[in-house]
Write a protein that holds these residues in place. Structure first.
Motif, mmCIF file in Angstrom:
data_model
loop_
_atom_site.group_PDB
_atom_site.id
_atom_site.type_symbol
_atom_site.label_atom_id
_atom_site.label_comp_id
_atom_site.label_asym_id
_atom_site.label_seq_id
_atom_site.Cartn_x
_atom_site.Cartn_y
_atom_site.Cartn_z
ATOM 1 N N SER A 257 -6.045 -134.608 45.376
ATOM 2 C CA SER A 257 -4.967 -134.603 44.387
ATOM 3 C C SER A 257 -4.007 -133.440 44.619
ATOM 4 N N ALA B 138 0.050 -133.839 45.478
ATOM 5 C CA ALA B 138 1.110 -133.170 44.720
ATOM 6 C C ALA B 138 1.999 -132.335 45.629
ATOM 7 N N ARG C 262 4.197 -134.547 47.837
ATOM 8 C CA ARG C 262 5.273 -135.236 47.110
ATOM 9 C C ARG C 262 6.501 -134.346 46.949
ATOM 10 N N ARG D 93 6.986 -122.982 36.340
ATOM 11 C CA ARG D 93 7.366 -124.375 36.114
ATOM 12 C C ARG D 93 8.850 -124.492 35.764
ATOM 13 N N HIS E 222 11.774 -126.666 37.634
ATOM 14 C CA HIS E 222 12.597 -127.595 36.862
ATOM 15 C C HIS E 222 14.081 -127.359 37.121
ATOM 16 N N ASP F 100 10.019 -131.686 38.979
ATOM 17 C CA ASP F 100 9.235 -131.803 37.754
ATOM 18 C C ASP F 100 7.821 -132.254 38.099
ATOM 19 N N LEU F 101 6.865 -131.414 37.783
ATOM 20 C CA LEU F 101 5.467 -131.727 38.036
ATOM 21 C C LEU F 101 4.839 -132.376 36.808
ATOM 22 N N THR F 102 3.995 -133.351 37.055
ATOM 23 C CA THR F 102 3.221 -133.904 35.959
ATOM 24 C C THR F 102 2.134 -132.907 35.564
ATOM 25 N N GLU F 103 1.516 -133.142 34.424
ATOM 26 C CA GLU F 103 0.456 -132.242 33.974
ATOM 27 C C GLU F 103 -0.702 -132.230 34.972
ATOM 28 N N GLU F 104 -1.004 -133.384 35.524
ATOM 29 C CA GLU F 104 -2.095 -133.457 36.496
ATOM 30 C C GLU F 104 -1.738 -132.719 37.780
ATOM 31 N N GLU F 105 -0.493 -132.885 38.257
ATOM 32 C CA GLU F 105 -0.073 -132.190 39.469
ATOM 33 C C GLU F 105 -0.066 -130.682 39.275
ATOM 34 N N LEU F 106 0.442 -130.244 38.117
ATOM 35 C CA LEU F 106 0.452 -128.805 37.833
ATOM 36 C C LEU F 106 -0.970 -128.262 37.775
#
Length: 256
Positions: free
Chosen positions: A175, A179, A182, A215, A219, A224-230
């Motif tokens: 994962s 991230a 991407r 973050r 931005h 923009d990172l998702t919560e999972e990616e962060l």
């Protein structure tokens, strides 16, 4: 007697070495014996000296892999998305591994231009589980992301400074790689101004930013990172849960 001495010594060398030593001068007899003894020792030492050579040749493929990866790095950086997509299609169980035969087809499809020997070395290196499968995530991250520290020569320009305190990274999960891969194209487009922005937020000049500031900077550059990616990125860069991240370490992963 002088004419019979050579024949006597030649026959005496095999039967009576003691009398030979007494009859012949020391200069002519003992050096010859030393030479024969040293030659015998030399013959015995040949297998022993050859053993270290075999160990060094075994480590050669690992060293050569760096040369091979440098050779195909630019090609992979241009087509890694397609390679990753095909690998993920082949990886039905989502383990980050594919069959070696599938990798051979992918290498041919994307024109990686690898010889048979180079393919054997690459597949041996990335058979991490020793189960005949190819760890494609590790292969791609070594070509795209610079997560492992490398020795820098005196002639190499220092683009991003190394932190004063060496980083103790967390786990390199699938994962995390997803991230990082991407956002890699976006980072490459704006990493220089992003570096300056990171420094402007770092008022204490520690090389560390709070997660919220980190973050926010991303931005500002439309990343923009998702919560999972962060979470996966912080799991790697903030192993000690300090709520801070080294932005130099983060940027260095994308700059070859």
């Amino acid at each position: 007697m002088p004419s019979g001495t050579p024949s006597a010594t030649s026959s005496a060398t095999s039967t009576k070495p003691a009398t030979c030593a007494m009859q012949e001068p020391r200069v002519s007899s003992r050096p010859e014996r030393l030479k024969t003894s040293s030659s015998l020792l030399g013959q015995k030492s040949v297998p022993a000296s050859s053993r270290p050579q075999t160990t060094t040749t075994c480590s050669a493929p690992i060293l050569n892999c760096e040369t091979i990866e440098n050779k195909i790095r630019k090609n992979i950086q241009h087509s890694w998305r397609g390679i990753l997509k095909v690998c993920q299609e082949k990886d039905v169980s989502k383990l980050g591994e594919i069959l070696v035969s599938d990798f051979l087809d992918i290498a041919e499809k994307f024109n990686l231009d690898l010889s048979e020997g180079e393919i054997n070395q690459i597949t041996t290196k990335y058979d991490l589980q020793k189960n005949g499968r190819f760890a494609y995530y590790d292969f791609l991250q070594s070509s795209i992301l610079l997560l492992k520290p490398q020795e820098s020569s005196l002639l190499q320009r220092v683009i991003i400074q190394k932190p004063q305190k060496p980083m103790s990274p967390g786990p390199q999960t699938t994962s995390f790689f997803s991230a990082m891969l991407r956002i890699q194209p976006q980072i490459l487009c704006c990493w220089r101004p992003m570096k300056r922005t990171f420094k402007s937020y770092d008022e204490s000049h520690t090389g560390l930013l709070h997660i919220a500031d980190f973050r926010q900077v991303l931005h500002e550059y439309s990343i923009d990172l998702t919560e999972e990616e962060l979470f996966n990125i912080l799991e790697y860069y903030d192993k000690t849960l300090s709520s801070k991240i080294s932005y130099n370490d983060f940027l260095r992963a994308f700059i070859q």
